[in-house]
Design a protein around this motif. Structure first.
Motif, PDB file in Angstrom:
ATOM      1  N   THR A 126      10.615   9.882 -88.884  1.00  0.00           N
ATOM      2  CA  THR A 126      10.818   8.967 -87.758  1.00  0.00           C
ATOM      3  C   THR A 126      10.273   9.572 -86.474  1.00  0.00           C
ATOM      4  O   THR A 126       9.576   8.910 -85.682  1.00  0.00           O
ATOM      5  CB  THR A 126      12.320   8.657 -87.591  1.00  0.00           C
ATOM      6  N   GLN A 161       8.015  11.862 -86.167  1.00  0.00           N
ATOM      7  CA  GLN A 161       6.550  11.945 -86.229  1.00  0.00           C
ATOM      8  C   GLN A 161       5.913  10.599 -85.896  1.00  0.00           C
ATOM      9  O   GLN A 161       4.927  10.535 -85.147  1.00  0.00           O
ATOM     10  CB  GLN A 161       6.123  12.409 -87.614  1.00  0.00           C
ATOM     11  N   ILE A 162       6.487   9.510 -86.432  1.00  0.00           N
ATOM     12  CA  ILE A 162       5.920   8.178 -86.191  1.00  0.00           C
ATOM     13  C   ILE A 162       6.105   7.778 -84.730  1.00  0.00           C
ATOM     14  O   ILE A 162       5.162   7.283 -84.073  1.00  0.00           O
ATOM     15  CB  ILE A 162       6.573   7.144 -87.126  1.00  0.00           C
ATOM     16  N   THR A 163       7.314   7.987 -84.204  1.00  0.00           N
ATOM     17  CA  THR A 163       7.589   7.556 -82.823  1.00  0.00           C
ATOM     18  C   THR A 163       6.814   8.379 -81.800  1.00  0.00           C
ATOM     19  O   THR A 163       6.547   7.923 -80.685  1.00  0.00           O
ATOM     20  CB  THR A 163       9.092   7.660 -82.520  1.00  0.00           C
ATOM     21  N   SER A 164       6.469   9.609 -82.197  1.00  0.00           N
ATOM     22  CA  SER A 164       5.697  10.439 -81.264  1.00  0.00           C
ATOM     23  C   SER A 164       4.219  10.092 -81.293  1.00  0.00           C
ATOM     24  O   SER A 164       3.483  10.377 -80.331  1.00  0.00           O
ATOM     25  CB  SER A 164       5.881  11.923 -81.597  1.00  0.00           C
ATOM     26  N   GLN A 165       3.760   9.487 -82.379  1.00  0.00           N
ATOM     27  CA  GLN A 165       2.340   9.175 -82.526  1.00  0.00           C
ATOM     28  C   GLN A 165       2.017   7.710 -82.222  1.00  0.00           C
ATOM     29  O   GLN A 165       0.902   7.393 -81.814  1.00  0.00           O
ATOM     30  CB  GLN A 165       1.873   9.510 -83.953  1.00  0.00           C
ATOM     31  N   VAL A 166       2.983   6.828 -82.438  1.00  0.00           N
ATOM     32  CA  VAL A 166       2.737   5.394 -82.241  1.00  0.00           C
ATOM     33  C   VAL A 166       3.578   4.909 -81.067  1.00  0.00           C
ATOM     34  O   VAL A 166       4.794   5.130 -81.049  1.00  0.00           O
ATOM     35  CB  VAL A 166       3.092   4.596 -83.509  1.00  0.00           C
ATOM     36  N   PRO A 167       2.956   4.259 -80.083  1.00  0.00           N
ATOM     37  CA  PRO A 167       3.709   3.773 -78.920  1.00  0.00           C
ATOM     38  C   PRO A 167       4.773   2.758 -79.339  1.00  0.00           C
ATOM     39  O   PRO A 167       4.657   2.059 -80.344  1.00  0.00           O
ATOM     40  CB  PRO A 167       2.622   3.112 -78.044  1.00  0.00           C
ATOM     41  N   ALA A 187       3.706  -2.246 -82.937  1.00  0.00           N
ATOM     42  CA  ALA A 187       2.952  -1.309 -83.781  1.00  0.00           C
ATOM     43  C   ALA A 187       3.871  -0.230 -84.349  1.00  0.00           C
ATOM     44  O   ALA A 187       3.770   0.150 -85.527  1.00  0.00           O
ATOM     45  CB  ALA A 187       1.827  -0.666 -82.973  1.00  0.00           C
ATOM     46  N   GLN A 188       4.781   0.269 -83.499  1.00  0.00           N
ATOM     47  CA  GLN A 188       5.721   1.300 -83.973  1.00  0.00           C
ATOM     48  C   GLN A 188       6.673   0.725 -85.013  1.00  0.00           C
ATOM     49  O   GLN A 188       6.979   1.376 -86.021  1.00  0.00           O
ATOM     50  CB  GLN A 188       6.511   1.866 -82.789  1.00  0.00           C
ATOM     51  N   THR A 189       7.117  -0.491 -84.752  1.00  0.00           N
ATOM     52  CA  THR A 189       8.023  -1.146 -85.707  1.00  0.00           C
ATOM     53  C   THR A 189       7.342  -1.332 -87.049  1.00  0.00           C
ATOM     54  O   THR A 189       7.925  -1.097 -88.110  1.00  0.00           O
ATOM     55  CB  THR A 189       8.488  -2.506 -85.160  1.00  0.00           C
ATOM     56  N   ALA A 222       4.843   0.425 -88.193  1.00  0.00           N
ATOM     57  CA  ALA A 222       4.639   1.741 -88.809  1.00  0.00           C
ATOM     58  C   ALA A 222       5.921   2.235 -89.481  1.00  0.00           C
ATOM     59  O   ALA A 222       5.895   2.785 -90.592  1.00  0.00           O
ATOM     60  CB  ALA A 222       4.164   2.737 -87.757  1.00  0.00           C
TER      61      ALA A 222
END
Length: 660
Positions: free
Chosen positions: A506, A508-514, A518-520, A522
């Motif tokens: 989580t 890693q994803i939240t740090s890479q995807v705004p 898009a984050q949702t 991902a």
């Protein structure tokens, strides 16, 4: 109504013809009433306590210390058995029997105040001092007043008492142990308190009815105090080592010291008994008789197998089969029924034919068949399968106890009836005490490893983990105990580890995807790939979702199995603390309890294999058992007639190899 114990007439002797029986049928019945009162007290205590012991152990948080309670009682009763027998030969049966019942009552009262299993064991030990009289003296008194072939006529009275106590004992034990309180006292404590009023009634009956003819003895009585003391010095350390060896370690200083002390006590005992001769607690001359020696050995083996292995059955019925204490008591009725049937039938055959050589052979055979059935037990077997095994064991034991005692009594002169009977009972009790100490020790020492092995079964583990990770199952009130004891220590680390990995993903994803759609998307894609869900913006396992839960179980089960196999049963899930209180198994989900039940079943089956091996040894030895002919008169009648030195008794003594 005809008299019993009519004297044998000497050829050509008018004096012999005029002799009268020392006791009439009515007098014998009154004595039997007194004996039955004491027997009812002893038999009821065993059935009541046996049914309630699991509840007692759970309440006092020491079910795995059950062996202490049982062996303390058996040690005390075993040690005192030969002492009662010898003292009763000197001072008479009646005062010793009254003393035994009185001590038994006081011990029962003290037991009801126990606050721990160790305290209960101490009080049960005191109670066992009185039980030694209840176990040995009735048999000696029966040998005194009845000729062997006549005992079957009166056997029905004793079987009726035994049957009644066997039926109502489990019911009383179940009612008491199942009640939280009765008259403001914890229910299970009434298991011991009930002995007080019953014991008082029994004591009054014995005082009123138990009167035996007395014959003057000119010799000054000599009491073998050294022998009695050395019996204690020998047995207590050996039985203590048998019970605690697994805890202390078989090569520990304490265990070795017990064996050395017991061995020195045995050497001292043999020296003292040799010096004391006829005045010994256990006269060594008894063992010059091949009949008595073989009967003693058979009694020891039967006691070891019966007491040791059979003590697991009430536990098995309640823990594995899931019966209540009352139900488990009634479930043992097939064994009681088999015992009563075989006792009555064998008694009638002995009474009519005077032959009893075959009964030790077929008795051990039936008992062996029963144990063979028990070795096939699994937790999925129906209750009736276990009952078949119990029935065959009952059929075997019912034949063995009576005939072994008959052989022991017929191998000695009348004056040694008490000491011979108590000695035979003594060695049978030693077998039972050792069997209880050793086999229950083995049961609980291998239980942890067997539970671990059962937990490592892939099918059972998968099913149990699936249930333990299901919030609906894990949080159910009936499953809280089993979750706390077994599964929470396993499940919690797994869930924490999985969540930690998901938290990393989580982050890693939240740090890479705004943040935003898009984050949702991902997170949702990662959740789908990981067979998880997105909860409050984080990846997490929804354990109420069967698909996600099963995926976790499928992934972690092989790892858990490897860890269990590697640790060889030392997993926290199978620690010995799990066996100190098994009340958490009651009503719990079967998937969660199955590994424990399977482990207990496998441990019990090991005990049944040991019981089978011991009984098979007894079966082989029984073929070499040459029994003496049954006497035609009671011991008291022979003493009254002055016949111990007659040709008939000399012949029987010669056959038995005992001096007269």
């Amino acid at each position: 109504m005809s008299d019993v114990s009519a004297p044998t007439r000497a050829h050509g002797s008018s004096e012999a013809a005029s002799r009268k029986p020392v006791m009439t049928h009515r007098q014998i019945l009154l004595v039997i009433y007194g004996l039955m009162a004491g027997m009812f007290l002893s038999a009821l205590d065993q059935t009541v306590v046996g049914t309630a012991i699991r509840t007692i152990g759970d309440d006092l948080h020491g079910l795995n210390q059950q062996a202490w309670v049982t062996t303390a009682y058996l040690i005390a009763s075993t040690i005192t058995t030969p002492i009662y027998g010898k003292l009763s030969d000197i001072f008479g049966r009646r005062p010793l029997y009254i003393f035994g019942i009185s001590v038994f009552i006081v011990g029962s009262l003290l037991s009801s105040f126990s606050s721990s299993m160790i305290m209960l064991a101490a009080f049960r030990g005191f109670q066992g001092i009185g039980a030694g009289a209840l176990m040995s003296l009735p048999l000696a008194i029966m040998g005194d007043i009845l000729a062997p072939r006549e005992r079957a006529k009166y056997q029905g009275y004793f079987l009726a008492v035994f049957g009644i106590s066997s039926v109502i004992g489990p019911l009383i034990g179940g009612v008491f142990s199942g009640a939280s309180q009765i008259l403001f006292i914890t229910g299970w404590r009434w298991v011991f308190l009930i002995n007080v009023p019953i014991g008082i009634v029994a004591l009054l009956m014995v005082i009123a009815f138990l009167h035996l003819p007395k014959f003057d003895k000119k010799a000054k009585p000599v009491i073998d105090w050294w022998g009695a003391s050395l019996v204690i010095v020998t047995l207590v350390p050996l039985l203590l080592a048998a019970e605690q060896g697994r805890t202390w370690g078989w090569t520990s200083v304490g265990t070795i010291a017990c064996f050395v002390l017991g061995g020195l006590g045995l050497i001292g005992f043999l020296i003292v008994e040799t010096v004391m001769k006829d005045n010994a607690i256990i006269p060594l001359k008894l063992f010059r008789s091949g009949v008595f020696s073989m009967a003693t050995l058979l009694g020891f083996l039967v006691g070891f197998a019966m007491f040791g292995a059979m003590l697991t059955i009430p536990l098995y019925l309640q823990i594995v089969t899931g019966l209540t204490p009352t139900e488990s008591g009634f479930a043992t009725l097939p064994m009681i029924g088999g015992l009563m049937i075989s006792s009555i039938v064998s008694g009638q055959i002995v009474s009519r034919t005077g032959r009893y050589r075959i009964f030790p052979v077929i008795g051990t055979a039936f008992t062996a068949v029963g144990y063979v059935v028990l070795t096939f037990m699994t937790i999925d077997k129906p209750l009736w399968f276990l009952m078949i095994g119990m029935f065959f064991i009952g059929l075997g034991i019912g034949q063995l106890m009576q005939t072994i005692t008959l052989a022991s009594q017929n191998s000695v002169a009348p004056r040694d009836m008490g000491v011979a009977t108590s000695s035979a009972t003594f060695f049978r009790q030693i077998g039972g005490t050792l069997g209880t100490a050793v086999l229950l020790s083995v049961l609980f020492s291998i239980l942890g490893g067997n539970i671990a092995s059962a937990t490592a079964n892939k099918t059972d583990l998968t099913s149990a983990l699936n249930a333990a990770m299901n919030p609906a199952v894990a949080t159910a009130s009936e499953n809280k105990g089993v979750m706390k004891q077994i599964w929470t220590p396993i499940v919690s680390p797994i869930e924490k580890s999985i969540q930690a990995n998901l938290d990393k993903a989580t982050t890693q994803i939240t740090s890479q995807v705004p943040a935003g759609p898009a984050q949702t998307a991902a997170l949702q894609a990662a959740a789908t790939k990981a067979n998880a869900s997105v909860i409050d913006g984080k990846l997490a396992i929804d354990y109420s979702n069967a698909s996600q839960r099963q995926a976790v179980v499928k992934e972690v089960a092989p790892t858990i199995i490897k860890q269990i196999n590697k640790s060889s049963g030392s997993s926290s899930a199978t620690s010995t603390s799990d066996t100190s209180d098994t009340s958490y198994l009651n009503g719990a989900d079967k998937r969660l309890t199955r590994p424990f039940l399977t482990g207990f079943n496998n441990s019990a089956v090991t005990i049944y294999w040991v019981g089978l091996a011991v009984i098979l040894l007894a079966f082989v030895l029984s073929w070499f058992f040459k029994v003496p002919p049954l006497r035609k008169q009671s011991a008291l009648q022979e003493v009254a007639d002055g016949q111990p030195a007659t040709a008939e008794v000399q012949t029987q003594a010669a056959i038995a190899g005992v001096e007269v």
